[in-house]
Design an enzyme around this catalytic site. Structure first.
Site, PDB file in Angstrom:
ATOM      1  N   THR A 234      50.404  75.024  14.703  1.00 38.91           N
ATOM      2  CA  THR A 234      50.443  76.226  13.862  1.00 38.91           C
ATOM      3  C   THR A 234      50.138  75.903  12.406  1.00 38.91           C
ATOM      4  O   THR A 234      49.951  76.821  11.605  1.00 38.91           O
ATOM      5  CB  THR A 234      51.813  76.940  13.934  1.00 38.91           C
ATOM      6  N   GLY A 235      50.103  74.631  12.041  1.00 40.26           N
ATOM      7  CA  GLY A 235      49.828  74.242  10.659  1.00 40.26           C
ATOM      8  C   GLY A 235      48.349  74.341  10.329  1.00 40.26           C
ATOM      9  O   GLY A 235      47.491  74.500  11.211  1.00 40.26           O
TER      10      GLY A 235
ATOM     11  N   VAL B  23      55.610  65.486  17.247  1.00 40.64           N
ATOM     12  CA  VAL B  23      56.930  64.848  17.155  1.00 40.64           C
ATOM     13  C   VAL B  23      57.659  64.813  18.491  1.00 40.64           C
ATOM     14  O   VAL B  23      58.680  64.125  18.617  1.00 40.64           O
ATOM     15  CB  VAL B  23      57.821  65.526  16.095  1.00 40.64           C
TER      16      VAL B  23
ATOM     17  N   ASN C  87      63.867  62.708  18.909  1.00 39.79           N
ATOM     18  CA  ASN C  87      63.044  61.606  18.411  1.00 39.79           C
ATOM     19  C   ASN C  87      63.297  61.329  16.935  1.00 39.79           C
ATOM     20  O   ASN C  87      63.381  60.173  16.505  1.00 39.79           O
ATOM     21  CB  ASN C  87      61.561  61.909  18.630  1.00 39.79           C
TER      22      ASN C  87
ATOM     23  N   ALA D  62      65.677  71.728   9.793  1.00 37.35           N
ATOM     24  CA  ALA D  62      65.474  73.135   9.448  1.00 37.35           C
ATOM     25  C   ALA D  62      65.949  74.004  10.600  1.00 37.35           C
ATOM     26  O   ALA D  62      65.299  74.099  11.631  1.00 37.35           O
ATOM     27  CB  ALA D  62      64.006  73.397   9.154  1.00 37.35           C
TER      28      ALA D  62
ATOM     29  N   TYR E  81      63.201  80.315  20.899  1.00 34.33           N
ATOM     30  CA  TYR E  81      63.318  79.871  19.506  1.00 34.33           C
ATOM     31  C   TYR E  81      64.784  79.777  19.095  1.00 34.33           C
ATOM     32  O   TYR E  81      65.220  78.755  18.544  1.00 34.33           O
ATOM     33  CB  TYR E  81      62.574  80.849  18.598  1.00 34.33           C
TER      34      TYR E  81
ATOM     35  N   ARG F 221      54.811  88.078  11.052  1.00 31.40           N
ATOM     36  CA  ARG F 221      55.978  88.396  10.234  1.00 31.40           C
ATOM     37  C   ARG F 221      55.644  89.549   9.291  1.00 31.40           C
ATOM     38  O   ARG F 221      54.490  89.777   8.947  1.00 31.40           O
ATOM     39  CB  ARG F 221      56.453  87.147   9.485  1.00 31.40           C
TER      40      ARG F 221
END
Length: 328
Positions: free
Chosen positions: A36-37, A58, A100, A115, A146, A187
């Protein structure tokens, strides 16, 4: 020079955190797999001697050469469009990814901040939400992937803190906005502003009476930075307590953007929270932090950023390239 690893570095919040830590004199290692980045969020850092980027997922084994002082785990899909379309990846980054990174923090004797989110409160029955509220979450609903990923993330982080004595911090992030948000991520702020820029009607889900509170990214980053260097290991709400209904907020966006389009209403999605407002008493007490940027100022900066985006960004559909990233 202290070294910090920031996961989700090419994302909205992650990229702003990279900027913050570099400005404070840290050597920053950014990590992202671009599910998503957006690499453009880090383009301005590519020649910076104090920044290194690693493309990595990750949820796979993580190896960082040399010492590491701090880890900030911000890798995760973070909008309803994301976690409804890539639910398994959302669960994996909150569970396997967090495991991890906690293991890496233990091996490097590094302090780690994870976060979390206001979504751990679900559709809250307590208002405003304090850190000692356990939440009202539908574990098997569409948003549960989520919500529960973040709740598990908090649990395993506290287990490492208690069992291994690991230095941990947990930030519960409430609705944050600002430059570098993805325009079509679902959003409400980018949705409304994108619709205004495209000349489309503004879409409200539900009757508009549901509430949100919006924190500008600079305030959010400052709160996160202060929390990392505090002595507090338990979750802390970081957000703006000024609450507004979505109906009133749509009118604000209409005035700001000058759009002549009307507001249209659709059914409220399942488990969409009706109220969202942080109690930030704890952050005020232990961090001496509270938001400083008024919503009017923050929205102007955000809209100015969106106006600089290309027509391709304005009209593109999110997740069209996800199959390149998804394994299972």
């Amino acid at each position: 020079m202290k070294r910090v690893l920031i996961t989700g570095a090419a994302g909205f919040l992650g990229s702003h955190l990279c900027d913050k830590f570099i400005s404070e004199g840290f050597h920053v290692i950014g990590m992202d797999n671009f599910i998503t980045g957006d690499i453009r969020n880090l383009e301005h850092l590519k020649e910076n001697a104090n920044f290194k980027f690693i493309e990595h997922d990750v949820t796979e084994f993580i190896n960082i050469e040399g010492g590491l002082d701090y880890i900030l785990h911000f890798a995760s899909p973070a909008s309803p469009i994301d976690y409804l379309k890539i639910p398994i990846q959302t669960l994996k980054v909150g569970s396997l990814g967090t495991h991890n990174l906690l293991g890496l923090a233990k091996a490097k004797n590094a302090r780690i901040l994870i976060a979390s989110t206001s979504e751990v409160y679900g559709d809250p029955l307590v208002h405003p939400q304090t850190e000692d509220y356990y939440g009202n979450v539908n574990t098997i609903g569409p948003r549960g992937v989520y919500d529960e990923a973040k709740r598990f993330q908090e649990s395993i982080t506290m287990a490492y803190h208690r069992f291994h004595g690991l230095e941990t911090r947990i930030v519960r992030i409430f609705n944050t906005y600002g430059p570098r948000m993805r325009l079509n991520d679902g959003r409400v702020i980018p949705a409304f502003m994108g619709q205004a820029l495209r000349g489309e009607d503004l879409t409200i889900f539900g009757d508009g009476s549901q509430t949100r509170s919006f924190c500008y990214v600079d305030d959010q980053v400052e709160g996160i930075y202060k929390l990392l260097f505090s002595d507090y290991a338990y979750p802390v709400n970081i957000g703006n307590p000024y609450e507004i209904s979505i109906g009133d907020f749509a009118e604000e966006i209409i005035r700001l953007t000058g759009t002549t389009q009307k507001v249209v209403y659709h059914d409220l999605p399942k488990d969409d929270p009706l109220q969202r407002q942080p109690d930030i008493s704890l952050a005020k007490k232990i961090l001496n932090w509270e938001p400083k940027i008024h919503r009017e100022e923050g929205l102007k900066k955000t809209f100015a950023y969106f106006k600089t985006l290309s027509s391709e960004d304005l009209y593109k559909s999110e997740h069209k390239d996800f199959k390149h990233h998804i394994k299972n």
